[in-house]
Design an enzyme around this catalytic site. Sequence first.
Site, PDB file in Angstrom:
ATOM      1  N   ARG A 202      -6.438  50.824  29.150  1.00  0.00           N
ATOM      2  CA  ARG A 202      -7.091  49.356  28.864  1.00  0.00           C
ATOM      3  C   ARG A 202      -6.815  49.381  27.155  1.00  0.00           C
ATOM      4  O   ARG A 202      -6.331  48.216  26.720  1.00  0.00           O
ATOM      5  CB  ARG A 202      -8.778  49.419  28.894  1.00  0.00           C
ATOM      6  CG  ARG A 202      -9.289  48.411  28.078  1.00  0.00           C
ATOM      7  CD  ARG A 202     -10.772  48.195  28.565  1.00  0.00           C
ATOM      8  NE  ARG A 202     -10.628  47.838  30.192  1.00  0.00           N
ATOM      9  CZ  ARG A 202     -11.622  47.942  30.932  1.00  0.00           C
ATOM     10  NH1 ARG A 202     -12.642  48.632  30.699  1.00  0.00           N
ATOM     11  NH2 ARG A 202     -11.176  47.656  32.177  1.00  0.00           N
TER      12      ARG A 202
ATOM     13  N   CYS B 176     -20.196  63.742  41.747  1.00  0.00           N
ATOM     14  CA  CYS B 176     -20.999  64.199  40.799  1.00  0.00           C
ATOM     15  C   CYS B 176     -22.135  65.166  41.230  1.00  0.00           C
ATOM     16  O   CYS B 176     -22.357  65.056  42.587  1.00  0.00           O
ATOM     17  CB  CYS B 176     -21.711  62.929  40.207  1.00  0.00           C
ATOM     18  SG  CYS B 176     -20.622  61.940  39.494  1.00  0.00           S
TER      19      CYS B 176
ATOM     20  N   ARG C  67     -20.189  53.028  38.381  1.00  0.00           N
ATOM     21  CA  ARG C  67     -19.136  52.923  39.303  1.00  0.00           C
ATOM     22  C   ARG C  67     -19.826  53.256  40.824  1.00  0.00           C
ATOM     23  O   ARG C  67     -19.306  53.969  41.610  1.00  0.00           O
ATOM     24  CB  ARG C  67     -18.189  54.024  39.250  1.00  0.00           C
ATOM     25  CG  ARG C  67     -17.398  53.874  37.876  1.00  0.00           C
ATOM     26  CD  ARG C  67     -16.217  54.638  37.546  1.00  0.00           C
ATOM     27  NE  ARG C  67     -15.792  54.582  36.152  1.00  0.00           N
ATOM     28  CZ  ARG C  67     -15.840  55.570  35.071  1.00  0.00           C
ATOM     29  NH1 ARG C  67     -16.177  56.602  35.408  1.00  0.00           N
ATOM     30  NH2 ARG C  67     -15.394  55.131  33.892  1.00  0.00           N
TER      31      ARG C  67
END
Length: 439
Positions: A124, A137, A146
């Site tokens: 980006r 996770c 997300r």
Amino acid sequence: MSIYSSTQQKIAEHLSHDEAVAVSKWTDWHWQLKHSITKIETFEKLLGVKFDDLERRKLDLTLKKFPLSITPYYLSLIDRSNFRNDPVFRQAFPDPQELEIDKCDMADPLAEDSDSPAPGITHRYPDRVLFHVSNVCAMYCRHCTRKRKVGDLDSIPDRDQIRLGLDYIRETTEVRDVLLSGGDPLMLNDAYLDWILTELRQIEHVQVVRIGSRMPVVLPYRITDELVGMLKKHQPLWLNTHFNHPREITSSSKKALHKLADAGIPLGNQSVLLAGINDCPRIIKSLVHKLVENRVRPYYLYQCDLSEGLSHFRTPVGKGVEIMESLIGHTSGFAVPTYVIDAPGGGGKIPLTPNYMISLSTNKVVLRNYEGVIATYKEPDSYKQIFCDRKCDGCDLHLMLEEGEEMDATGIEMLLSDYDETISLTPAGTQRMERRDEC
Ligand SMILES: *Cc1c(COP(=O)(O)O)cnc(C)c1O
């Protein structure tokens, strides 16, 4: 076993059905992951609570869309006597409000999938990339931006995919900073992470690598001596973690932070402003004080994103500005994070601060401080204007860049520069611009 509380002992015994095993395994991160709580029933048993049938049905529906996973350690931090308002409970346990999709909600508000030139890469900004090396996770944060990808086994990157990401970074010479993200990169085993870091370190233009990990918060036992010894080989390496509430700073998490800091890994923290959890100037101030006390520099305070299922966590932007007003000037400069909105549509992070400049003339600037004092700053009477053609020949400053180190200016920086002819930035596709195209 000084860091082992009686609550932790009860949880460990219940999960492993064996007292001796439990006590010896509690600080083993593999044991913690293997015994992560993914079912409401287990949660009820461990916390000594019971949800009624209606609530239970709603929770089951929520779990179908957004799964549940909490480490025994993180669960042990919940205060059972008032668990519904507990900041750890609210970050870890599903809330049926997650199913309420707001009109403004988006699956991918930050357009990370569209700004992805290679698998796992979000490119980006001009000089740095986000590299998603893990999709899993230790704990599924209910406020995850997300969320769309959590528990989605199809998108776990394999070695071939990681290689494609590494190829992109290798070919893209302007990338000088790589952020390992995910998921949580520290879910990978030491050898695998060592391989990725070794590959990155061999790329000459990659000057720094950063790891974003919530392990110090949700599974501090992951920060083992072996891990730290491995990370140490790959300096300069920075690590950003994600504490949201002072209650998360425990003796175990402190130990993890100290190990990392002692290894010379600079630590930062990114918090998210969350309604009902930390939307209070005093809580954030207490958090940043505890962070700096443990050698963690508060880095960003995020406005909650527009991802689906997060509407009940969002605060007005005014709350964030109020918090910044309570920090700037009131406490150490290095304890103050930058408050940012990650712009929907992929515009990146935009900083927000209270206004300190009241007015200005060519002669003076009028400012106010945190106490409300209004001050003037006298502008210099003579200032030798530097006109920069980027050639440095006629300039007295000692920039001395090596060849090819600089990129062309973009955006507002470009408008301010002397060496670029652009005089305005104009959005494409407006009616006015279309009329111009017609003539
Ligand atoms: C946050 C972010 C970065 C890093 O931004 P910094 O301001 O340098 O910390 C890089 N890429 C993407 C896509 C990000 O969201």
